[in-house]
Design an enzyme around this catalytic site. Structure first.
Site, PDB file in Angstrom:
ATOM      1  N   MET A  35       2.985   8.138  -4.100  1.00 35.03           N
ATOM      2  CA  MET A  35       1.793   7.712  -3.417  1.00 35.03           C
ATOM      3  C   MET A  35       1.905   8.126  -1.950  1.00 35.03           C
ATOM      4  SD  MET A  35       0.076   3.927  -2.816  1.00 35.03           S
ATOM      5  CE  MET A  35       1.148   3.169  -3.948  1.00 35.03           C
ATOM      6  N   PRO A  36       1.391   9.288  -1.599  1.00 30.41           N
ATOM      7  CA  PRO A  36       1.439   9.735  -0.202  1.00 30.41           C
ATOM      8  C   PRO A  36       0.560   8.871   0.704  1.00 30.41           C
ATOM      9  CG  PRO A  36       0.947  11.564  -1.678  1.00 30.41           C
ATOM     10  CD  PRO A  36       0.848  10.317  -2.473  1.00 30.41           C
TER      11      PRO A  36
END
Length: 68
Positions: free
Chosen positions: A1-2
């Site tokens: 999850m950037p």
């Protein structure tokens, strides 16, 4: 999850421009890192120019000097 955090000065950036930043940053992470855009978060922090310094000077003052 950037998580992408974009910091900009708070001087007239429109809602549309912010949306373009969100879309563009998300697409960059998809293209470069092959990440899922649905789990990529983008936060835009707007910083008052009094709270942003370059070369030991407030951006507010630097802009005043460059506009005169």
């Amino acid at each position: 999850m950037p998580l992408i955090n974009i910091k900009i000065t708070n001087d007239g950036v429109t809602k549309e421009q912010k949306q373009q930043l969100i879309e563009g940053a998300t697409q960059l992470v998809v293209d470069v890192l092959n990440k899922n855009p649905a789990t990529t978060m983008v936060i835009i922090d707007e910083v008052d120019t009094d709270n942003w310094g370059i070369g030991a000077r407030q951006v507010t003052e630097l802009r005043k000097e460059s506009s005169s």
